[in-house]
Design a protein around this motif. Structure first.
Motif, PDB file in Angstrom:
ATOM      1  N   GLU A 114      52.422  94.978  50.549  1.00  0.00           N
ATOM      2  CA  GLU A 114      52.704  94.308  51.822  1.00  0.00           C
ATOM      3  C   GLU A 114      53.635  95.158  52.675  1.00  0.00           C
ATOM      4  O   GLU A 114      53.445  95.301  53.882  1.00  0.00           O
ATOM      5  CB  GLU A 114      53.320  92.923  51.569  1.00  0.00           C
ATOM      6  CG  GLU A 114      52.342  91.888  51.032  1.00  0.00           C
ATOM      7  CD  GLU A 114      51.139  91.708  51.954  1.00  0.00           C
ATOM      8  OE1 GLU A 114      51.335  91.588  53.179  1.00  0.00           O
ATOM      9  OE2 GLU A 114      50.004  91.703  51.441  1.00  0.00           O
ATOM     10  N   LEU A 115      54.638  95.721  52.031  1.00  0.00           N
ATOM     11  CA  LEU A 115      55.536  96.635  52.744  1.00  0.00           C
ATOM     12  C   LEU A 115      54.754  97.861  53.197  1.00  0.00           C
ATOM     13  O   LEU A 115      54.943  98.359  54.309  1.00  0.00           O
ATOM     14  CB  LEU A 115      56.689  97.057  51.838  1.00  0.00           C
ATOM     15  CG  LEU A 115      57.630  98.140  52.387  1.00  0.00           C
ATOM     16  CD1 LEU A 115      58.272  97.684  53.692  1.00  0.00           C
ATOM     17  CD2 LEU A 115      58.693  98.494  51.348  1.00  0.00           C
ATOM     18  N   GLY A 116      53.856  98.343  52.334  1.00  0.00           N
ATOM     19  CA  GLY A 116      53.055  99.514  52.682  1.00  0.00           C
ATOM     20  C   GLY A 116      52.213  99.305  53.923  1.00  0.00           C
ATOM     21  O   GLY A 116      52.033 100.210  54.738  1.00  0.00           O
ATOM     22  N   LYS A 117      51.679  98.078  54.084  1.00  0.00           N
ATOM     23  CA  LYS A 117      50.879  97.757  55.275  1.00  0.00           C
ATOM     24  C   LYS A 117      51.741  97.792  56.529  1.00  0.00           C
ATOM     25  O   LYS A 117      51.324  98.287  57.582  1.00  0.00           O
ATOM     26  CB  LYS A 117      50.231  96.383  55.116  1.00  0.00           C
ATOM     27  CG  LYS A 117      49.112  96.332  54.085  1.00  0.00           C
ATOM     28  CD  LYS A 117      48.550  94.928  53.968  1.00  0.00           C
ATOM     29  CE  LYS A 117      47.458  94.865  52.910  1.00  0.00           C
ATOM     30  NZ  LYS A 117      46.938  93.475  52.768  1.00  0.00           N
ATOM     31  N   VAL A 118      52.944  97.257  56.408  1.00  0.00           N
ATOM     32  CA  VAL A 118      53.878  97.271  57.542  1.00  0.00           C
ATOM     33  C   VAL A 118      54.235  98.704  57.917  1.00  0.00           C
ATOM     34  O   VAL A 118      54.273  99.073  59.103  1.00  0.00           O
ATOM     35  CB  VAL A 118      55.156  96.471  57.206  1.00  0.00           C
ATOM     36  CG1 VAL A 118      56.190  96.621  58.315  1.00  0.00           C
ATOM     37  CG2 VAL A 118      54.824  94.994  57.003  1.00  0.00           C
TER      38      VAL A 118
END
Length: 207
Positions: A114-118
């Motif tokens: 999820e952080l990677g998508k951000v």
């Protein structure tokens, strides 16, 4: 006061005319407004984007066809003293560099997806803010999802395409993910072309 909307038709005009026409409208705006500028070449998009950002506007652009581009500038609460009418208009022929960005995943870095998508969304936006844009951006494997319907980065990728950045997505990857009919920006490519593009690049950037 409700948002004012303006359209500037600068098709067929060479720099600095599109920028001059748009600045004239921009300098007369007070409050909230949206300006849509119609141009027919990528260099005009690049110069309008630079001018709009310098003036504090939120700028996006989209390629409608090979000879039609829309540059949208949104300003918020513009005040009477916010004017750049006396500034010199500078035309830059092209602001693309000899480098390629290779995006092979929808996430950036390792750890939390999820952080990677951000982070990836932030990275692609940051590319739109570079002084020198990439020649090409390649999307393959998980990166192919970023150029398809539902992607949070579509607006930024379309803006890069309108400024002359070549956007290519792996056809095999689109097919694998069931996204062949969902491509929203750029063109479909193959592994031979991806390999050739990477081999010819002066520099390859991989987020």
């Amino acid at each position: 006061m409700s948002e004012q909307k303006y359209t500037v038709d600068a098709r067929g005009e060479q720099c600095p005319i599109p920028v001059v026409k748009t600045k004239k409208v921009l300098d007369g705006i007070r409050g909230d407004a949206e300006i849509t500028v119609l141009v027919d070449n990528e260099t005009a998009v690049q110069n309008l984007t630079r001018m709009g950002k310098h003036a504090g506007a939120e700028v996006s652009s989209v390629k409608k066809s090979d000879k039609e581009f829309h540059v949208i500038m949104k300003v918020r609460d513009r005040q009477p003293d916010e004017t750049s009418v006396s500034e010199e208009v500078k035309c830059i022929p092209d602001v693309k560099g000899d480098f390629v960005i290779a995006v092979d995943t929808a996430t950036m870095g390792r750890g939390n997806d999820e952080l990677g998508k951000v982070l990836m969304k932030g990275f692609i936006f940051a590319v739109t803010q570079l002084e020198t844009l990439p020649e090409t951006i390649l999307f393959y494997n998980g990166g192919a999802t970023l150029t398809t319907e539902g992607s949070d980065s579509l607006e930024d990728i379309k803006s890069l395409e309108a400024q002359g950045v070549t956007i290519k997505t792996c056809g095999t990857c689109l097919n694998y993910y069931g996204l062949t009919d969902k491509l929203e920006v750029g063109e479909v490519t193959n592994m031979y072309d991806i390999t050739e593009t990477l081999a010819k690049a002066g520099k390859v950037v991989k987020p």
